[in-house]
Scaffold this active site. Structure first.
Site, PDB file in Angstrom:
ATOM      1  N   MET A  56       0.851  -1.191   0.000  1.00  0.00           N
ATOM      2  CA  MET A  56       0.000   0.000   0.000  1.00  0.00           C
ATOM      3  C   MET A  56       0.889   1.244   0.000  1.00  0.00           C
ATOM      4  O   MET A  56       0.452   2.329   0.390  1.00  0.00           O
ATOM      5  CB  MET A  56      -0.931  -0.025   1.209  1.00  0.00           C
ATOM      6  N   ALA A  58       4.056   3.937   0.874  1.00  0.00           N
ATOM      7  CA  ALA A  58       4.775   4.455   2.046  1.00  0.00           C
ATOM      8  C   ALA A  58       5.881   3.453   2.384  1.00  0.00           C
ATOM      9  O   ALA A  58       6.001   2.987   3.525  1.00  0.00           O
ATOM     10  CB  ALA A  58       3.831   4.691   3.218  1.00  0.00           C
ATOM     11  N   HIS A  60       9.099   1.235   3.190  1.00  0.00           N
ATOM     12  CA  HIS A  60      10.230   1.302   4.120  1.00  0.00           C
ATOM     13  C   HIS A  60      11.110   0.082   3.878  1.00  0.00           C
ATOM     14  O   HIS A  60      10.824  -0.725   2.970  1.00  0.00           O
ATOM     15  CB  HIS A  60       9.722   1.378   5.567  1.00  0.00           C
ATOM     16  N   GLY A  62      11.335  -2.660   5.316  1.00  0.00           N
ATOM     17  CA  GLY A  62      10.627  -3.944   5.389  1.00  0.00           C
ATOM     18  C   GLY A  62      10.117  -4.324   4.003  1.00  0.00           C
ATOM     19  O   GLY A  62      10.312  -5.447   3.529  1.00  0.00           O
ATOM     20  N   HIS A  63       9.461  -3.359   3.330  1.00  0.00           N
ATOM     21  CA  HIS A  63       8.994  -3.626   1.961  1.00  0.00           C
ATOM     22  C   HIS A  63      10.193  -3.937   1.059  1.00  0.00           C
ATOM     23  O   HIS A  63      10.136  -4.833   0.223  1.00  0.00           O
ATOM     24  CB  HIS A  63       8.295  -2.395   1.374  1.00  0.00           C
ATOM     25  N   GLY A 173       5.134  -9.890   4.234  1.00  0.00           N
ATOM     26  CA  GLY A 173       5.950  -9.758   5.447  1.00  0.00           C
ATOM     27  C   GLY A 173       5.264 -10.409   6.641  1.00  0.00           C
ATOM     28  O   GLY A 173       4.035 -10.323   6.799  1.00  0.00           O
ATOM     29  N   LYS A 175       5.288  -9.475   9.598  1.00  0.00           N
ATOM     30  CA  LYS A 175       4.730  -8.560  10.612  1.00  0.00           C
ATOM     31  C   LYS A 175       3.205  -8.708  10.624  1.00  0.00           C
ATOM     32  O   LYS A 175       2.580  -8.711  11.662  1.00  0.00           O
ATOM     33  CB  LYS A 175       5.123  -7.102  10.347  1.00  0.00           C
ATOM     34  N   VAL A 202      11.241  -7.032   9.563  1.00  0.00           N
ATOM     35  CA  VAL A 202      12.448  -6.189   9.610  1.00  0.00           C
ATOM     36  C   VAL A 202      12.223  -5.160  10.723  1.00  0.00           C
ATOM     37  O   VAL A 202      11.138  -4.573  10.822  1.00  0.00           O
ATOM     38  CB  VAL A 202      12.693  -5.483   8.258  1.00  0.00           C
ATOM     39  N   SER A 212       4.564   1.243   7.931  1.00  0.00           N
ATOM     40  CA  SER A 212       4.277   2.553   7.315  1.00  0.00           C
ATOM     41  C   SER A 212       3.637   3.479   8.348  1.00  0.00           C
ATOM     42  O   SER A 212       3.780   4.694   8.275  1.00  0.00           O
ATOM     43  CB  SER A 212       3.324   2.382   6.131  1.00  0.00           C
TER      44      SER A 212
HETATM   45  O1  PAF Z   1      -0.043  -5.750   3.771  1.00  0.00           O
HETATM   46  C1  PAF Z   1      -0.465  -4.814   3.062  1.00  0.00           C
HETATM   47  O2  PAF Z   1       0.180  -3.784   2.850  1.00  0.00           O
HETATM   48  C2  PAF Z   1      -1.865  -4.931   2.441  1.00  0.00           C
HETATM   49  O3  PAF Z   1      -2.746  -5.545   3.306  1.00  0.00           O
HETATM   50  C3  PAF Z   1      -1.854  -5.614   1.081  1.00  0.00           C
HETATM   51  C4  PAF Z   1      -1.421  -7.058   1.181  1.00  0.00           C
HETATM   52  C5  PAF Z   1      -0.934  -4.868   0.134  1.00  0.00           C
HETATM   53  C6  PAF Z   1      -3.263  -5.599   0.485  1.00  0.00           C
HETATM   54  O4  PAF Z   1      -3.721  -4.298   0.308  1.00  0.00           O
END
Ligand code: PAF
Length: 305
Positions: A56, A58, A60, A62-63, A173, A175, A202, A212
């Protein structure tokens, strides 16, 4: 400096910037479902493996760890940046959700992502998604109980994205521990041919799980937020000598004793079924899952015992 750039760009008559683009995969930003489908069908004709990281935004570190793993394990890495309205049961939370698309796209390009998919709500939901899912027990506890409708919205958007991207592998992740269980249940129920890859949490150097939502913490709240992971880590030692119920009380009482923090729930569950356990010997995979309000910022974390 200008002189140097000029030299760098044209030494030996080569344009280094063009050469760099030629050898390095250049990321494409794709805004519509139709365009992404076209691009990915060309990729698939070449027999390439497609990895997918739904986000979604934002973004960081972790992503980034998910994106890097996706890049290293697949020929093509698709990352979606889409704040999904159907998973927010609290409209205020949706309004306050951080949006940093321009910065996200830059970060993704430097992480080696192939396609950043940045759709509009109307493109993902041309008409209202009225599907109602039931994943048995995994979506009814914890987040499912406190955020009614949340996992239904997650399943709606992830299934929609899987239909568009048709990934070989998708990265999530840990988390969001319960989210992974719900997505695995969805994959089994809807029969998707995708491998779900769970990646470790992370943390910041002091232990706070990256999220985020951390961007919304004031300096004062940031100092309090670290107590969440600190208490979870301490509870591991506590758990060696104490029962499940006492470990739950230890975590809840410690955090609720700190002004500015309020535990919404702390549950110790079997990591596979997500059902609460009463005794440590019920499972060899016990996971403690917590949600804590730090002011009005809702933070989640979890720990394996
Ligand atoms: O974990 C997230 O950021 C959201 O729940 C996801 C998996 C992108 C679905 O909108």
């Amino acid at each position: 400096m200008k002189k140097f750039n000029h030299l760098k760009a044209s030494v030996f008559g080569f344009n280094f910037v063009l050469l760099q683009r030629f050898f390095k995969k250049v990321m494409e930003v794709v805004k519509t479902v139709t365009e992404l489908r076209e691009k990915l069908s060309a990729v698939r004709k070449d027999g390439k493996k497609v990895g997918f990281v739904p986000t979604m935004g934002a973004l960081h570190n972790g992503h980034l760890s998910l994106v890097k793993r996706c890049v290293s394990e697949n020929d093509v890495c698709v990352v979606s940046v889409f704040v999904n309205p159907t998973q927010f049961n609290d409209k205020n939370d949706l309004l306050k959700y951080p949006r940093t698309v321009d910065a996200d796209v830059k970060v993704l390009a430097s992480a080696g992502c192939s396609f950043a998919f940045v759709p509009e709500v109307e493109d993902i939901y041309p008409e209202e998604d009225t599907r109602v899912f039931d994943f048995g027990k995994v979506d009814k506890v914890m987040e499912g109980k406190y955020r009614p409708g949340h996992f239904n919205g997650v399943a709606q958007v992830v299934s929609r994205l899987f239909d568009i991207v048709e990934p070989d592998r998708a990265y999530f992740g840990e988390k969001d521990f319960q989210q992974i269980a719900v997505i695995r249940a969805m994959v089994a129920q809807l029969g998707y041919n995708v491998e779900i890859v769970a990646c470790p949490i992370v943390r910041e150097a002091d232990g706070l799980a990256l999220s985020s939502r951390n961007a919304r913490l004031s300096d004062e709240q940031r100092k309090l937020a670290v107590k969440i992971s600190e208490t979870l880590f301490k509870s591991r030692t506590f758990a060696d000598q104490n029962s499940v119920a006492d470990t739950i009380s230890f975590v809840t009482d410690t955090l609720n004793g700190i002004s500015g923090l309020q535990v919404e729930y702390y549950e110790i569950v079997d990591g596979n079924t997500l059902q609460p356990i009463r005794s440590w010997n019920e499972t060899s995979y016990a996971v403690g899952c917590i949600t804590v309000y730090c002011g009005d910022v809702r933070l989640i974390d979890n720990i394996k015992y």
